[in-house]
Each structure stands twice: as C-alpha cells, then as structure tokens.
Design an enzyme around this catalytic site. Structure first.
Site, mmCIF file in Angstrom:
data_model
loop_
_atom_site.group_PDB
_atom_site.id
_atom_site.type_symbol
_atom_site.label_atom_id
_atom_site.label_comp_id
_atom_site.label_asym_id
_atom_site.label_seq_id
_atom_site.Cartn_x
_atom_site.Cartn_y
_atom_site.Cartn_z
ATOM 1 N N ARG A 225 49.071 67.776 -7.269
ATOM 2 C CA ARG A 225 50.374 68.226 -6.516
ATOM 3 C C ARG A 225 51.134 67.172 -5.793
ATOM 4 O O ARG A 225 50.519 66.003 -5.464
ATOM 5 C CB ARG A 225 49.942 69.334 -5.550
ATOM 6 N N ARG B 156 48.214 64.510 -4.553
ATOM 7 C CA ARG B 156 46.825 64.796 -4.487
ATOM 8 C C ARG B 156 46.208 65.223 -5.805
ATOM 9 O O ARG B 156 46.914 66.287 -6.276
ATOM 10 C CB ARG B 156 46.365 65.969 -3.598
ATOM 11 N N GLU C 275 39.405 71.891 1.860
ATOM 12 C CA GLU C 275 38.938 71.021 2.823
ATOM 13 C C GLU C 275 37.957 71.790 3.802
ATOM 14 O O GLU C 275 38.523 73.119 3.904
ATOM 15 C CB GLU C 275 40.172 70.706 3.582
ATOM 16 N N ARG D 136 35.765 67.107 -1.499
ATOM 17 C CA ARG D 136 35.989 68.237 -0.479
ATOM 18 C C ARG D 136 35.078 69.443 -0.960
ATOM 19 O O ARG D 136 34.556 69.260 -2.327
ATOM 20 C CB ARG D 136 37.530 68.846 -0.496
ATOM 21 N N GLU E 118 54.233 73.961 4.011
ATOM 22 C CA GLU E 118 54.189 72.693 5.005
ATOM 23 C C GLU E 118 55.411 71.947 4.566
ATOM 24 O O GLU E 118 55.923 71.021 5.631
ATOM 25 C CB GLU E 118 53.092 72.097 5.137
ATOM 26 N N THR F 276 50.108 62.067 6.928
ATOM 27 C CA THR F 276 48.961 61.785 6.117
ATOM 28 C C THR F 276 49.393 61.956 4.465
ATOM 29 O O THR F 276 48.943 61.364 3.555
ATOM 30 C CB THR F 276 47.775 62.797 6.201
ATOM 31 N N CYS G 254 53.658 66.015 7.630
ATOM 32 C CA CYS G 254 52.634 65.269 8.126
ATOM 33 C C CYS G 254 52.306 64.060 7.457
ATOM 34 O O CYS G 254 52.493 63.924 6.293
ATOM 35 C CB CYS G 254 51.263 66.163 7.594
ATOM 36 N N ARG H 194 56.163 72.205 -2.582
ATOM 37 C CA ARG H 194 55.112 71.662 -2.970
ATOM 38 C C ARG H 194 54.740 71.851 -4.513
ATOM 39 O O ARG H 194 55.015 73.037 -5.064
ATOM 40 C CB ARG H 194 53.693 72.278 -2.372
HETATM 41 C C1 CIR Z 1 45.384 67.151 12.072
HETATM 42 O O1 CIR Z 1 45.784 66.258 12.723
HETATM 43 O O2 CIR Z 1 44.058 67.085 11.843
HETATM 44 C C2 CIR Z 1 45.821 68.195 11.415
HETATM 45 N N1 CIR Z 1 47.239 68.201 11.735
HETATM 46 C C3 CIR Z 1 45.948 68.116 9.764
HETATM 47 C C4 CIR Z 1 45.960 66.735 9.029
HETATM 48 C C5 CIR Z 1 45.879 66.920 7.796
HETATM 49 N N2 CIR Z 1 46.945 66.968 6.900
HETATM 50 C C6 CIR Z 1 47.368 68.132 6.191
HETATM 51 O O3 CIR Z 1 46.447 68.581 5.806
HETATM 52 N N3 CIR Z 1 48.565 67.847 5.634
#
Ligand code: CIR
Length: 340
Positions: free
Chosen positions: A110, A264, A298, A293, A209, A257, A255, A213
């Site tokens: 994705r 991914r 997760e 994972r 999010e 990250t 995010c 996606r």
């Molecule tokens: C954290 O800071 O733990 C959450 N905001 C998630 C961080 C991971 N990001 C995500 O799954 N897109």
C-alpha cells in the site's frame, strides 16, 4: 495549551523534541489554512503512550512547523534535511518467491497519497471532504482493465453490505484514539468509502488517515505482480490527481512515519519452525531492515505461526528498493525455515 499539557509519563518523540525555545517560536504560528501547533500535537498530548504524537494538517505543516517536524523525522527515519528523497516506480520482474504456496499466504503493498490544495484529513471541513471524495471518484472511474471496479460510499451502504465487506477485510473502520485526538475521525463516516476492483486485487480507501490509501494485494507470493499493478494504478491516478510531494520528504502524509515512499509492502508468511527460533527470525529481519507484526496487524498476536513481515524503511529509499530488499529478505527467511 502549554508545554505542561504533556503528561509526565509521555515518551513520544514530539514531547522529546518540543523544547521551550521551539514551543515559543511556534506557538502562535499557523499555516495558510489555519492549522496550529496545538492541533498538530493534540494526539501526543492526549495519548501519553504515543510513539510519535504529531500529525500534519496540510502539506504546509511540514514547513511552518519544521523546527519540530524535522527532528522528529530525523530521529524516526534516520534521514535529515539536505538529502533528497527519490522515487522509482519502474516495472519489476522477479520470480515468484514461493510458487507452491508452502509459506507465503498473501502479499500486500500500500501507499498513501494526499492531494495538493486540500487540507489533510485531520483538518478538512465536511464540504471540502465531499469535494475531494468526488474528485477521487472521478479519477477512479478512469482506471482501465483489471483495475476497474466499484466505489462503495460508507454513507450509502446498509449494515448488511458493511458486514459483507468487513468479513472480506475490504473496509476500514473509524480511526483509533490516536487518530481521533488528531481530528481524523471528524464527520465519520461522511465522505468516506472504499473502491474495490472487480477482481478484488486492487483497493483504494478514500478519506481514511490520508486522502487515499492505494492498495494492491493477492493471495500469492508474486510480489512483482502485486507491485506492478500498484504502479499502473498510480500512473493512471496521477493523470487526474496532483499528489502532495516534497523534494526532501517525498510524498507528504498525515503521520510523519509514512512520508517518503509512504509504502508498506509485506506478506503473511507461515513459519512453523522459525516460530520456535524467534531470535533467528528477529536477526534476519534486522539484517534486511524488515518489521514483524502480528497476524492481524500492529500490536496483535501471532496466530498459527503466520507472521506479517514488511519493510521498515519508507524515506530515503525508492519504491523499487523497498521491494527488492523485501524480496531478498524473504528469500533468506524461507531458506532458514527450510533448513531448520
Ligand atoms: C503514535 O504516535 O504512536 C501514533 N500517532 C501512531 C504512529 C504510527 N503511525 C501510523 O500508524 N500511521
């Protein structure tokens, strides 16, 4: 809002890097769309167990609040400004990793995309979200051949249809408490939906999010086929949609990250022997920069020795590089499983 709003026990990167000086420099700043520091860090403030704790409300957030985003990104991705993130979505031709299907149950790749000119999901108004949804639906309608499919709007679906799609794992749910505090769940399920190709090997989540996606998947180990399908879709969607992208940070996502490739790529792989040799599996994943994972994602458990193994690095590596690395890593893992 003040710095003391962070609970004592909070261990997030945002808390670590938000010094008094940076807070003072940023507390009254906002992006052109009115996104503020208080909104960006609200998820980290409300959730002391956040790992990162910061979200972008629009593409400009990465610039306006760079004094905070930069050190968080540098620590998380090991990638600092001055470098340039490069893309490569050229075709791949790798032999199937596990043609007999002894280990690999499925392959899924994705990427996330957001559109220029629209606020990101934690800061967008309902009318703009609707406009965005319509724009995306139009772009999806131009997909050809095996990518053709249906769009299922959450607002227009009855309970039975939702359950049916949930059973097939084709639907996404309202965001978790981290996303909720960020504002990503506002007006849910308004203007959200999923596009699913008729052959069920290609999907797009709309207004989760990130604006999009984009997902390619199948129940085989044919990584090239999954990857090439995704690249074809990206090229087609890019004709009608302008994706938010930065020279240094690549594709910009809610995010931090996910920035860079926002990719991914992973498999569900059954490793009955390696399940008993977790250190060996852990070391192989470390060597190839892969992440393990749980079976259902997760923070879930491993069921029937089925591991979810995917790339760890997203920024400072090309899409092509991620897949080649995943391929090499999985070859080594399958070899180790066979040798045990
Ligand atoms: C954290 O800071 O733990 C959450 N905001 C998630 C961080 C991971 N990001 C995500 O799954 N897109």
């Amino acid at each position: 809002m003040s710095l003391s709003a962070f609970p004592q026990e909070s261990g997030s990167l945002v808390k670590k890097h938000l010094s008094r000086e940076i807070y003072k420099a940023l507390e009254h700043k906002q992006t052109c769309s009115g996104f503020t520091l208080a909104k960006a860090i609200n998820s980290g403030v409300k959730n002391p167990d956040s790992a990162i704790g910061i979200y972008a409300g629009d593409a400009q957030s990465y610039d306006t609040f760079s004094q905070l985003f930069d050190p968080v990104i540098s620590e998380y991705h090991g990638f600092s400004k001055g470098k340039k993130h490069k893309s490569d979505i050229t075709k791949l031709d790798l032999p199937s990793l596990d043609p007999e299907g002894k280990f690999i149950r499925s392959t899924r790749i994705r990427v996330a995309r957001n559109l220029n000119g629209f606020c990101f999901p934690c800061h967008i108004s309902l009318p703009r979200r609707k406009e965005l949804e319509n724009k995306i639906i139009t772009a999806l309608s131009f997909l050809k051949k095996d990518l053709k499919g249906n769009y299922f709007s959450f607002e227009q679906m009855d309970k039975k249809k939702i359950q049916q799609l949930e059973k097939k794992n084709l639907i996404f749910k309202k965001g978790d408490r981290f996303q909720d505090a960020a504002g990503i769940n506002s007006d849910f399920p308004g203007c959200r939906g999923v596009f699913c190709s008729f052959n069920k090997k290609f999907m797009v989540w709309v207004n989760e999010e990130d604006h999009l996606r984009i997902i390619s998947l199948e129940k085989t180990s044919d990584i090239s086929s999954v990857y090439n399908r995704l690249c074809r879709a990206l090229m087609s969607l890019n004709r009608g949609l302008e994706f938010a992208r930065d020279e240094t940070y690549g594709y910009l996502t809610s995010c931090p990250t996910n920035i860079g490739t926002s990719m991914r790529a992973g498999v569900h792989i059954q490793l009955e022997k390696l399940e008993q040799e977790k250190d060996l599996l852990g070391n192989l994943c470390l060597e190839y920069n892969l992440q393990i994972r749980g079976t259902l994602g997760e923070k879930t458990k491993i069921k029937n020795a089925v591991f979810d193994i995917s790339n760890r690095q997203r920024l400072g590596v090309t899409e092509h590089g991620i897949i080649s690395n995943l391929y090499q890593g999985l070859m080594a893992i399958i070899k180790a499983e066979k040798n045990l």
